[in-house]
Design a protein around this motif. Structure first.
Motif, PDB file in Angstrom:
ATOM      1  N   ALA A  58       0.837  -1.211   0.000  1.00 40.33           N
ATOM      2  CA  ALA A  58       0.000   0.000   0.000  1.00 40.33           C
ATOM      3  C   ALA A  58       0.872   1.262   0.000  1.00 40.33           C
ATOM      4  O   ALA A  58       0.347   2.382  -0.066  1.00 40.33           O
ATOM      5  N   ILE A  98      -5.777  -0.697  12.267  1.00 37.41           N
ATOM      6  CA  ILE A  98      -5.922  -1.933  11.471  1.00 37.41           C
ATOM      7  C   ILE A  98      -6.308  -3.096  12.385  1.00 37.41           C
ATOM      8  O   ILE A  98      -7.206  -3.884  12.059  1.00 37.41           O
ATOM      9  N   ILE A 101      -9.927  -2.844  13.509  1.00 38.96           N
ATOM     10  CA  ILE A 101     -10.889  -3.221  12.459  1.00 38.96           C
ATOM     11  C   ILE A 101     -10.846  -4.717  12.177  1.00 38.96           C
ATOM     12  O   ILE A 101     -11.877  -5.363  11.997  1.00 38.96           O
ATOM     13  N   ARG A 102      -9.629  -5.280  12.159  1.00 45.95           N
ATOM     14  CA  ARG A 102      -9.524  -6.744  11.935  1.00 45.95           C
ATOM     15  C   ARG A 102     -10.283  -7.486  13.043  1.00 45.95           C
ATOM     16  O   ARG A 102     -11.066  -8.399  12.769  1.00 45.95           O
ATOM     17  N   GLN A 118     -10.747  -7.624   2.935  1.00 44.71           N
ATOM     18  CA  GLN A 118     -11.377  -6.316   3.158  1.00 44.71           C
ATOM     19  C   GLN A 118     -10.319  -5.250   3.445  1.00 44.71           C
ATOM     20  O   GLN A 118     -10.376  -4.153   2.902  1.00 44.71           O
ATOM     21  N   LEU A 119      -9.383  -5.583   4.323  1.00 41.96           N
ATOM     22  CA  LEU A 119      -8.340  -4.606   4.675  1.00 41.96           C
ATOM     23  C   LEU A 119      -7.495  -4.252   3.453  1.00 41.96           C
ATOM     24  O   LEU A 119      -7.151  -3.084   3.250  1.00 41.96           O
ATOM     25  N   CYS A 120      -7.189  -5.267   2.632  1.00 40.97           N
ATOM     26  CA  CYS A 120      -6.409  -4.998   1.406  1.00 40.97           C
ATOM     27  C   CYS A 120      -7.182  -4.050   0.497  1.00 40.97           C
ATOM     28  O   CYS A 120      -6.605  -3.120  -0.081  1.00 40.97           O
ATOM     29  N   LYS A 121      -8.473  -4.290   0.390  1.00 38.62           N
ATOM     30  CA  LYS A 121      -9.303  -3.441  -0.473  1.00 38.62           C
ATOM     31  C   LYS A 121      -9.291  -2.000   0.061  1.00 38.62           C
ATOM     32  O   LYS A 121      -9.097  -1.046  -0.687  1.00 38.62           O
ATOM     33  N   MET A 122      -9.483  -1.861   1.366  1.00 39.03           N
ATOM     34  CA  MET A 122      -9.505  -0.527   1.984  1.00 39.03           C
ATOM     35  C   MET A 122      -8.179   0.205   1.777  1.00 39.03           C
ATOM     36  O   MET A 122      -8.143   1.418   1.615  1.00 39.03           O
ATOM     37  N   LEU A 123      -7.069  -0.565   1.794  1.00 39.65           N
ATOM     38  CA  LEU A 123      -5.742   0.057   1.673  1.00 39.65           C
ATOM     39  C   LEU A 123      -5.289   0.181   0.219  1.00 39.65           C
ATOM     40  O   LEU A 123      -4.225   0.728  -0.054  1.00 39.65           O
ATOM     41  N   GLY A 124      -6.087  -0.370  -0.695  1.00 37.60           N
ATOM     42  CA  GLY A 124      -5.735  -0.261  -2.124  1.00 37.60           C
ATOM     43  C   GLY A 124      -4.674  -1.252  -2.573  1.00 37.60           C
ATOM     44  O   GLY A 124      -3.975  -1.011  -3.549  1.00 37.60           O
TER      45      GLY A 124
END
Ligand code: GDP
Ligand code: FO1
Length: 308
Positions: A58, A98, A101-102, A118-124
């Motif tokens: 990211a 992080i 949220i996890r 989900q976290l990867c998506k949020m962080l791009g």
């Protein structure tokens, strides 16, 4: 369509993957991440190796430390200390977001792989990062009489103990996370990142279905040696290999992976080991494997992608 599967630990893997995503379209990369290092602190689920990879890809990792978020502050940790809690694991304020949220997602019933996606998506983060398992597998380090939790060994005690054995608690029952063996079956190329063989990659291989899928795969398995000139560039890999009876060298890394490996990329400093490794039936490419810059990582990734 999966192009490349990469087995990954933390800092060494992340440095390499930063180059790989410039060479292979990230949508064609599946990263299988180690979760043997995971730890619960203050009620939060922390997955250090997944986070190192997410933050690196990211573009927000603290590049000096190789882990944590760049420019982070430590106000929460300072307050936890004032309240009398242990603060040896340096959790930054942004990093904590992080873990909060996890943990929230896990409490709501998401699996670790769903929460990671989900976290990867949020962080791009565009590459697909999958934890090796959604089940608990915990690396425990034996040092003589002591049986230490991984982070107790690594961070709290600063890897000072002589490791006599490593166990992956829960591995026997653990299943690969959804998508892991499917990606291995479909892959055109499988890469073992320059990670600590015993503490970062062995936990992934301790899941029998993953090991079997790798052995059965038609795709070549290529590795990059994390040991350069008989030394780890960071961390205890050389010492752990030696104390566990493996030669702390590029040859020792090749021997450790053994039949799994078709081809290993070793450093110029280790050219003397080339013949010895070839005698194990493993192909060898010798190059500069030091990743001091993104350009170095891209160059190395290209070599790994071109190796036969
Ligand atoms: P950790 O889980 O955070 O300890 O990280 P990994 O297991 O992924 O990687 C640790 C290994 O990365 C160490 O043994 C280092 O020697 C290796 N490493 C770090 N930087 C480099 C590099 O630039 N080139 C190579 N070949 N190995 C590296
Ligand atoms: N590594 C350290 O050496 N010291 C720390 O205090 C530390 C804190 C930390 C916090 C969050 C996180 O995601 C990773 C953190 N790491 C820390 C790195 C990490 O624990 C290790 O590099 C890996 O587990 C080994 O792969």
């Amino acid at each position: 369509m999966v192009g490349v599967v990469a087995l990954a630990g933390g800092v060494g893997a992340a440095k390499f993957l930063r180059g790989l995503v410039e060479v292979v379209p990230p949508g064609k990369i599946v990263i299988v991440g180690n979760v043997g290092d995971d730890v619960e602190l203050y009620g939060l689920h922390i997955s250090p190796d997944l986070d190192i990879i997410m933050y690196t890809l990211a573009g927000i990792v603290d590049e000096v430390k190789g882990w944590g978020v760049a420019g982070d502050t430590f106000n929460c940790l300072e307050m936890l200390g004032r309240l009398g809690f242990e603060t040896w694991f340096k959790l930054g304020d942004r990093d904590l977001a992080i873990h909060v949220i996890r943990t929230k997602m896990l409490r709501e019933g998401y699996t670790l792989s769903q929460a990671t996606a989900q976290l990867c998506k949020m962080l791009g983060v565009k590459a697909k990062l999958i934890p090796m398992s959604d089940d608990d597998v915990r690396t425990k380090v034996q040092a003589g009489e002591l049986l230490l939790d991984f982070q107790e060994y690594f961070v709290k005690r600063g890897t000072m103990d002589k490791v006599t054995n490593v166990v992956f608690e829960g591995a026997e029952k653990a299943k690969p996370a959804p998508g892991v063996t499917e990606a291995i079956d479909e892959a055109e190329r499988i890469i073992i990142c320059p990670s600590n063989p015993i503490l970062s990659i062995a936990p992934i291989l301790s899941i029998s279905a993953i090991r079997k899928a790798l052995m059965a795969s038609k795709a070549p398995v290529l590795g990059v040696s994390p040991i350069v000139g008989g030394k780890a560039l960071k961390g205890p890999a050389d010492r752990v290999m030696a104390s566990m009876g493996f030669e702390p060298s590029a040859y020792g890394v090749a021997k450790f992976y053994g039949k799994l490996l078709k081809h290993i990329i070793i450093d110029e400093a280790d050219i003397a080991h080339k013949k010895r490794i070839e005698n194990l039936g493993i192909k060898v490419t010798v190059t500069n494997t030091l990743m001091k810059s993104i350009e170095d990582a891209v160059r190395l990734a290209k070599i790994v992608m071109e190796a036969e």
